[in-house]
Scaffold this motif. Sequence first.
Motif, PDB file in Angstrom:
ATOM      1  N   ALA A 182       4.176  15.362 -10.401  1.00  0.00           N
ATOM      2  CA  ALA A 182       4.426  15.820 -11.847  1.00  0.00           C
ATOM      3  C   ALA A 182       3.340  16.474 -12.299  1.00  0.00           C
ATOM      4  O   ALA A 182       3.649  17.575 -13.171  1.00  0.00           O
ATOM      5  CB  ALA A 182       4.616  14.362 -12.702  1.00  0.00           C
ATOM      6  N   VAL A 183       2.081  16.157 -12.207  1.00  0.00           N
ATOM      7  CA  VAL A 183       0.763  16.865 -12.952  1.00  0.00           C
ATOM      8  C   VAL A 183       0.778  18.003 -12.299  1.00  0.00           C
ATOM      9  O   VAL A 183       0.663  19.112 -12.915  1.00  0.00           O
ATOM     10  CB  VAL A 183      -0.350  16.070 -12.713  1.00  0.00           C
ATOM     11  CG1 VAL A 183      -1.607  16.634 -12.987  1.00  0.00           C
ATOM     12  CG2 VAL A 183      -0.379  14.471 -13.470  1.00  0.00           C
ATOM     13  N   GLN A 238       1.887   6.897  -6.706  1.00  0.00           N
ATOM     14  CA  GLN A 238       0.633   7.995  -6.784  1.00  0.00           C
ATOM     15  C   GLN A 238       1.203   9.339  -6.438  1.00  0.00           C
ATOM     16  O   GLN A 238       0.896  10.154  -7.343  1.00  0.00           O
ATOM     17  CB  GLN A 238      -0.586   7.527  -6.153  1.00  0.00           C
ATOM     18  CG  GLN A 238      -1.257   6.355  -6.620  1.00  0.00           C
ATOM     19  CD  GLN A 238      -2.425   6.147  -5.721  1.00  0.00           C
ATOM     20  OE1 GLN A 238      -2.447   6.228  -4.522  1.00  0.00           O
ATOM     21  NE2 GLN A 238      -3.366   5.236  -6.210  1.00  0.00           N
ATOM     22  N   SER A 239       1.714   9.311  -5.585  1.00  0.00           N
ATOM     23  CA  SER A 239       2.338  10.675  -5.152  1.00  0.00           C
ATOM     24  C   SER A 239       3.404  11.357  -5.987  1.00  0.00           C
ATOM     25  O   SER A 239       3.220  12.526  -6.402  1.00  0.00           O
ATOM     26  CB  SER A 239       3.204  10.740  -3.750  1.00  0.00           C
ATOM     27  OG  SER A 239       3.557  11.809  -3.440  1.00  0.00           O
ATOM     28  N   GLU A 240       4.183  10.565  -6.678  1.00  0.00           N
ATOM     29  CA  GLU A 240       5.137  11.012  -7.787  1.00  0.00           C
ATOM     30  C   GLU A 240       4.341  11.519  -9.192  1.00  0.00           C
ATOM     31  O   GLU A 240       4.630  12.571  -9.404  1.00  0.00           O
ATOM     32  CB  GLU A 240       6.182   9.792  -8.265  1.00  0.00           C
ATOM     33  CG  GLU A 240       7.098   9.452  -7.129  1.00  0.00           C
ATOM     34  CD  GLU A 240       7.972   8.556  -7.609  1.00  0.00           C
ATOM     35  OE1 GLU A 240       8.090   8.005  -8.773  1.00  0.00           O
ATOM     36  OE2 GLU A 240       8.481   8.135  -6.703  1.00  0.00           O
ATOM     37  N   GLN A 279       0.592  -1.354  -0.021  1.00  0.00           N
ATOM     38  CA  GLN A 279      -0.123   0.140   0.009  1.00  0.00           C
ATOM     39  C   GLN A 279       0.920   1.189   0.085  1.00  0.00           C
ATOM     40  O   GLN A 279       0.739   2.086  -0.734  1.00  0.00           O
ATOM     41  CB  GLN A 279      -0.821  -0.014   1.188  1.00  0.00           C
ATOM     42  CG  GLN A 279      -1.649   1.223   1.300  1.00  0.00           C
ATOM     43  CD  GLN A 279      -2.840   1.264   2.638  1.00  0.00           C
ATOM     44  OE1 GLN A 279      -2.625   0.486   3.427  1.00  0.00           O
ATOM     45  NE2 GLN A 279      -3.701   2.213   2.651  1.00  0.00           N
ATOM     46  N   SER A 280       1.945   1.301   0.821  1.00  0.00           N
ATOM     47  CA  SER A 280       2.633   2.560   0.885  1.00  0.00           C
ATOM     48  C   SER A 280       3.426   2.417  -0.298  1.00  0.00           C
ATOM     49  O   SER A 280       3.767   3.795  -0.349  1.00  0.00           O
ATOM     50  CB  SER A 280       3.562   2.332   2.126  1.00  0.00           C
ATOM     51  OG  SER A 280       4.504   1.343   2.119  1.00  0.00           O
ATOM     52  N   LYS A 281       4.001   1.427  -0.999  1.00  0.00           N
ATOM     53  CA  LYS A 281       4.744   1.702  -2.275  1.00  0.00           C
ATOM     54  C   LYS A 281       3.703   2.169  -3.351  1.00  0.00           C
ATOM     55  O   LYS A 281       4.245   3.069  -3.924  1.00  0.00           O
ATOM     56  CB  LYS A 281       5.108   0.369  -2.874  1.00  0.00           C
ATOM     57  CG  LYS A 281       6.258  -0.318  -1.872  1.00  0.00           C
ATOM     58  CD  LYS A 281       6.718  -1.674  -2.537  1.00  0.00           C
ATOM     59  CE  LYS A 281       7.724  -2.115  -1.404  1.00  0.00           C
ATOM     60  NZ  LYS A 281       8.044  -3.561  -1.908  1.00  0.00           N
ATOM     61  N   LYS A 282       2.515   1.837  -3.467  1.00  0.00           N
ATOM     62  CA  LYS A 282       1.392   2.255  -4.281  1.00  0.00           C
ATOM     63  C   LYS A 282       1.173   3.733  -4.227  1.00  0.00           C
ATOM     64  O   LYS A 282       1.225   4.624  -4.933  1.00  0.00           O
ATOM     65  CB  LYS A 282       0.065   1.654  -4.137  1.00  0.00           C
ATOM     66  CG  LYS A 282      -0.944   2.182  -5.064  1.00  0.00           C
ATOM     67  CD  LYS A 282      -2.296   1.247  -4.989  1.00  0.00           C
ATOM     68  CE  LYS A 282      -3.239   1.849  -6.148  1.00  0.00           C
ATOM     69  NZ  LYS A 282      -4.329   1.121  -6.009  1.00  0.00           N
TER      70      LYS A 282
END
Length: 88
Positions: free
Chosen positions: A19-20, A13-15, A6-9
């Motif tokens: 970027a967006v 998502q945070s990265e 979960q923390s890897k996902k």
Amino acid sequence: MANTPQSKKRARQSEKRFAVNKARRSRIRTFIRKVEEAIASGDQAAAQEALKVAQPELMRGVTKGVFHKNTASRKMSRLAARVKAVGA
């Protein structure tokens, strides 16, 4: 470093989000810079036109969560005052 799946996902998502948001912020700053360049050149018509284009972009940044509503309003207000002062 993230250990659980979960923390890897969440890190991935945070990265993506970063970027967006960075691209959105950059785009908005470009529109603001165009207004400031028009003000610096002393062309009130061009400055007003650039401001008209920049305002929706700023508010779109608010709806997308890039800027706080009051921050965008403050920026628009100050730009509008500076554009108005060019003609005076």
